[in-house]
Every structure is written in structure tokens, then in C-alpha cells.
Design a protein around this motif. Structure first.
Motif, PDB file in Angstrom:
ATOM      1  N   LEU A  18       0.835  -1.208   0.000  1.00  0.00           N
ATOM      2  CA  LEU A  18       0.000   0.000   0.000  1.00  0.00           C
ATOM      3  C   LEU A  18       0.870   1.260   0.000  1.00  0.00           C
ATOM      4  O   LEU A  18       0.546   2.244  -0.670  1.00  0.00           O
ATOM      5  CB  LEU A  18      -0.923  -0.008   1.218  1.00  0.00           C
ATOM      6  N   ALA A  19       1.974   1.222   0.743  1.00  0.00           N
ATOM      7  CA  ALA A  19       2.878   2.371   0.754  1.00  0.00           C
ATOM      8  C   ALA A  19       3.410   2.645  -0.647  1.00  0.00           C
ATOM      9  O   ALA A  19       3.441   3.794  -1.113  1.00  0.00           O
ATOM     10  CB  ALA A  19       4.036   2.116   1.719  1.00  0.00           C
ATOM     11  N   GLU A  20       3.799   1.599  -1.347  1.00  0.00           N
ATOM     12  CA  GLU A  20       4.314   1.768  -2.710  1.00  0.00           C
ATOM     13  C   GLU A  20       3.224   2.257  -3.654  1.00  0.00           C
ATOM     14  O   GLU A  20       3.458   3.154  -4.483  1.00  0.00           O
ATOM     15  CB  GLU A  20       4.894   0.451  -3.219  1.00  0.00           C
ATOM     16  N   ALA A  21       2.030   1.683  -3.541  1.00  0.00           N
ATOM     17  CA  ALA A  21       0.932   2.090  -4.420  1.00  0.00           C
ATOM     18  C   ALA A  21       0.564   3.553  -4.213  1.00  0.00           C
ATOM     19  O   ALA A  21       0.271   4.278  -5.171  1.00  0.00           O
ATOM     20  CB  ALA A  21      -0.282   1.194  -4.181  1.00  0.00           C
ATOM     21  N   LEU A  22       0.580   4.006  -2.968  1.00  0.00           N
ATOM     22  CA  LEU A  22       0.247   5.400  -2.679  1.00  0.00           C
ATOM     23  C   LEU A  22       1.373   6.340  -3.111  1.00  0.00           C
ATOM     24  O   LEU A  22       1.124   7.433  -3.635  1.00  0.00           O
ATOM     25  CB  LEU A  22      -0.047   5.565  -1.190  1.00  0.00           C
ATOM     26  N   ALA A  23       2.631   5.930  -2.887  1.00  0.00           N
ATOM     27  CA  ALA A  23       3.768   6.742  -3.330  1.00  0.00           C
ATOM     28  C   ALA A  23       3.754   6.894  -4.843  1.00  0.00           C
ATOM     29  O   ALA A  23       4.064   7.963  -5.384  1.00  0.00           O
ATOM     30  CB  ALA A  23       5.073   6.108  -2.864  1.00  0.00           C
ATOM     31  N   ARG A  24       3.359   5.837  -5.537  1.00  0.00           N
ATOM     32  CA  ARG A  24       3.281   5.878  -6.996  1.00  0.00           C
ATOM     33  C   ARG A  24       2.279   6.939  -7.454  1.00  0.00           C
ATOM     34  O   ARG A  24       2.395   7.508  -8.544  1.00  0.00           O
ATOM     35  CB  ARG A  24       2.883   4.500  -7.527  1.00  0.00           C
ATOM     36  N   ARG A  25       1.284   7.205  -6.604  1.00  0.00           N
ATOM     37  CA  ARG A  25       0.262   8.213  -6.907  1.00  0.00           C
ATOM     38  C   ARG A  25       0.621   9.584  -6.352  1.00  0.00           C
ATOM     39  O   ARG A  25      -0.221  10.473  -6.287  1.00  0.00           O
ATOM     40  CB  ARG A  25      -1.092   7.753  -6.364  1.00  0.00           C
ATOM     41  N   GLY A  26       1.874   9.729  -5.885  1.00  0.00           N
ATOM     42  CA  GLY A  26       2.350  11.033  -5.444  1.00  0.00           C
ATOM     43  C   GLY A  26       2.047  11.365  -4.000  1.00  0.00           C
ATOM     44  O   GLY A  26       2.171  12.535  -3.604  1.00  0.00           O
ATOM     45  N   ARG A  27       1.664  10.375  -3.203  1.00  0.00           N
ATOM     46  CA  ARG A  27       1.339  10.640  -1.809  1.00  0.00           C
ATOM     47  C   ARG A  27       2.581  10.675  -0.933  1.00  0.00           C
ATOM     48  O   ARG A  27       3.463   9.820  -1.031  1.00  0.00           O
ATOM     49  CB  ARG A  27       0.393   9.559  -1.266  1.00  0.00           C
ATOM     50  N   SER A  28       2.676  11.666  -0.068  1.00  0.00           N
ATOM     51  CA  SER A  28       3.713  11.691   0.966  1.00  0.00           C
ATOM     52  C   SER A  28       3.310  10.743   2.081  1.00  0.00           C
ATOM     53  O   SER A  28       2.123  10.587   2.381  1.00  0.00           O
ATOM     54  CB  SER A  28       3.890  13.110   1.500  1.00  0.00           C
ATOM     55  N   LEU A  29       4.298  10.115   2.712  1.00  0.00           N
ATOM     56  CA  LEU A  29       4.013   9.011   3.626  1.00  0.00           C
ATOM     57  C   LEU A  29       4.716   9.162   4.971  1.00  0.00           C
ATOM     58  O   LEU A  29       5.812   9.716   5.072  1.00  0.00           O
ATOM     59  CB  LEU A  29       4.473   7.689   3.007  1.00  0.00           C
ATOM     60  N   ILE A  30       4.058   8.630   6.003  1.00  0.00           N
ATOM     61  CA  ILE A  30       4.692   8.367   7.298  1.00  0.00           C
ATOM     62  C   ILE A  30       4.525   6.874   7.540  1.00  0.00           C
ATOM     63  O   ILE A  30       3.407   6.373   7.667  1.00  0.00           O
ATOM     64  CB  ILE A  30       4.042   9.165   8.437  1.00  0.00           C
ATOM     65  N   LEU A  31       5.646   6.159   7.583  1.00  0.00           N
ATOM     66  CA  LEU A  31       5.627   4.713   7.719  1.00  0.00           C
ATOM     67  C   LEU A  31       5.937   4.309   9.157  1.00  0.00           C
ATOM     68  O   LEU A  31       6.882   4.825   9.766  1.00  0.00           O
ATOM     69  CB  LEU A  31       6.654   4.079   6.776  1.00  0.00           C
ATOM     70  N   VAL A  32       5.168   3.374   9.686  1.00  0.00           N
ATOM     71  CA  VAL A  32       5.333   2.933  11.068  1.00  0.00           C
ATOM     72  C   VAL A  32       5.415   1.418  11.101  1.00  0.00           C
ATOM     73  O   VAL A  32       4.602   0.724  10.482  1.00  0.00           O
ATOM     74  CB  VAL A  32       4.157   3.404  11.952  1.00  0.00           C
ATOM     75  N   ALA A  33       6.409   0.908  11.824  1.00  0.00           N
ATOM     76  CA  ALA A  33       6.543  -0.530  12.055  1.00  0.00           C
ATOM     77  C   ALA A  33       7.579  -0.716  13.163  1.00  0.00           C
ATOM     78  O   ALA A  33       8.148   0.257  13.673  1.00  0.00           O
ATOM     79  CB  ALA A  33       6.968  -1.267  10.786  1.00  0.00           C
TER      80      ALA A  33
END
Length: 262
Positions: A18-33
Motif C-alpha cells: 500500500l505504501a508503494e501504491a500510494l507513493a506511486r500516486r504522489g502521496r507523501s508518507l509516514i511509515l510505522v513498524a
């Protein structure tokens, strides 16, 4: 001001896809794990490939104090979150009484309590900023009881019903709530849940995490309430309505027991 999608469980599986799919659409991300090293390399890769701002935070959501610290950082920070993806989750399999209690407690802390707390904290921020979107990840397991994976199935039933309830409540705040209910997916989940991965790897029915993510982001754009990728999985979610409860329990229990590694 840049707005971010916050994704938990983002170091592998559906969360990473999902992170990759959203980044592909130009979304900035905060990833947590939990895994800092993995998150750092993922953030660098996504930034280089898609030119988006990718932040990350190593946090064990099963530890309430660490979650509190993370939420405090979000509250005091200036970054606005307009999409929350609660993808972090834990599974366990085998007889309930044979399970280590701390494993079961950790499952409930992550699958139920952390998810709910994030919805409350980030949901309040979204309401103040005029809206947003929440995606909670459940499972087709949410539609039925699951002997030999009883705690996991019950936790996903909570996520499904909680998300549907929130969807109605938060409409007036401009917040859209969806729940993703994937079927069996090729991820590390089965190994961590102590299931027989050799049997599962031979299955032709498993979707890839990338397939699930692509279907999901398209459904989010349409504001779907319940997102079930795959025709077979939609049937799995619907079929318990057609069977008596005692039969549903027995079928689910037989399937789960066959895949338990202990």
C-alpha cells in the motif's frame, strides 16, 4: 501544506504494498513498524523512485507507552495526516489454551487497542482540519468464527464492525472510513502465525500483496465501505450467511486445523 498518509505495518506485506501504491500516486508518507532498519531503507527507496516525502517511525504498537509517545509526537508536530491506514496486525494459530498468553495479549493490543487508539487520536485531528480518510485492515476472517485461530478471527470481527460504525459516525466530520477484508495473501503473516507455509505456498488461491494494494487504492478513491479484493474472497465473506452457524464453525475449524503447524 503537505499532507501525509500514515501507514502502520508498513515494513512488509500489504502495508508495504500500500505504501508503494500510494507513493506511486504522489502521496507523501509516514511509515510505522517495529523494524527501524527496514523502514529506513524502504523510505529511501520510495523517495528515490517516486520523488515523494517519506518519513518513518519505529514503534512497537503493542506497547502502550511507546504508542503514547508516538501519538504525542504527531499531536505536537505540524504535519497533517489526511489518510490513516491501520495495517499492523498479528496472527496466532493452534489451540487457544496452548497459546502463550503474552502472545495473545500482544495480538489484542495491536489488532484492537492500538488500531482503535490511532483512529481516535488521528480522527480527532482530521475532524479539526475538516476531513480525511481512514482505512482499517480486517480480513475475510471477520465474517465468521475461526476455531484454532479464535483470537485472531475475533479481533478482525472487531475491526470490521468498529469500522462500519465509525463510517456512519464520522460522515458529519467529513471523514470517510473504509475497511479492507483481504483473503489469504502471500505475505510473512502465515509464518509468524505458526501456520504450515509449505501447504500454503502450494495453494493457487493466494493473491499477492501488490494485487491487494492496487485493488484497495482504487476502491478508496471510490470511497467503498467494505473492500474485499478477489471474487473468491467476496464469496468467502458472503458464504457464512448461507450456512447455519454450527456448520460455519466446523468448516472454518477444519480448514484452520489443517494448516496449523503445531
Amino acid at each position: 501544506m503537505t499532507r501525509y498518509a500514515l501507514i502502520t505495518g508498513a515494513s512488509s506485506g500489504i502495508g508495504l504494498a500500500l505504501a508503494e501504491a500510494l507513493a506511486r500516486r504522489g502521496r507523501s508518507l509516514i511509515l510505522v513498524a517495529r523494524q527501524r532498519d527496514q523502514l529506513e531503507s524502504i523510505a529511501i527507496e520510495l523517495t528515490q523512485r517516486f520523488g515523494v516525502d517519506v518519513l518513518f517511525r519505529a514503534c512497537d504498537l503493542g506497547e502502550p507507552l511507546r504508542l503514547s509517545g508516538f501519538l504525542l509526537e504527531l499531536e505536537e508536530g505540524e504535519r497533517q495526516i489526511d489518510l490513516l491506514v491501520n495495517c499492523a496486525g498479528i496472527g496466532s494459530s493452534g489451540p487457544f489454551l496452548a497459546q502463550d498468553w503474552m502472545t495473545e495479549q500482544d495480538l489484542m493490543e495491536v489488532n484492537i487497542l492500538a488500531l482503535t487508539r490511532l483512529c481516535h487520536a488521528v480522527g480527532n485531528s482530521m475532524a479539526l482540519q475538516g476531513g480525511g480518510q481512514i482505512l482499517n485492515v480486517a480480513s475475510v476472517a471477520a465474517f465468521q468464527p475461526g476455531p484454532w485461530m479464535s483470537t485472531y478471527y475475533a479481533s478482525k470481527a472487531y475491526v470490521l464492525h468498529f469500522s462500519e460504525g465509525l463510517r456512519e459516525e464520522l460522515k458529519t466530520c467529513g471523514i470517510q472510513v473504509s475497511v479492507l477484508c483481504p483473503g489469504p495473501t502471500r505475505t510473512a503473516f502465515f509464518g509468524s502465525a505458526q501456520m504450515d507455509t509449505a501447504k500454503l505456498d502450494r495453494s493457487q488461491q493466494l493473491m499477492s500483496a501488490e494485487e491487494v494494494a492496487l485493488y484497495t487504492v482504487r476502491a478508496l478513491e471510490k470511497n467503498k465501505a467494505i473492500i474485499i479484493p478477489g471474487r473468491r474472497n467476496r464469496w468467502l465473506a458472503f458464504s457464512p450467511r448461507l450456512s447455519p452457524r454450527w456448520l460455519t464453525r466446523k468448516i472454518a475449524g477444519a480448514v484452520n486445523k489443517a494448516y496449523c503447524s503445531r
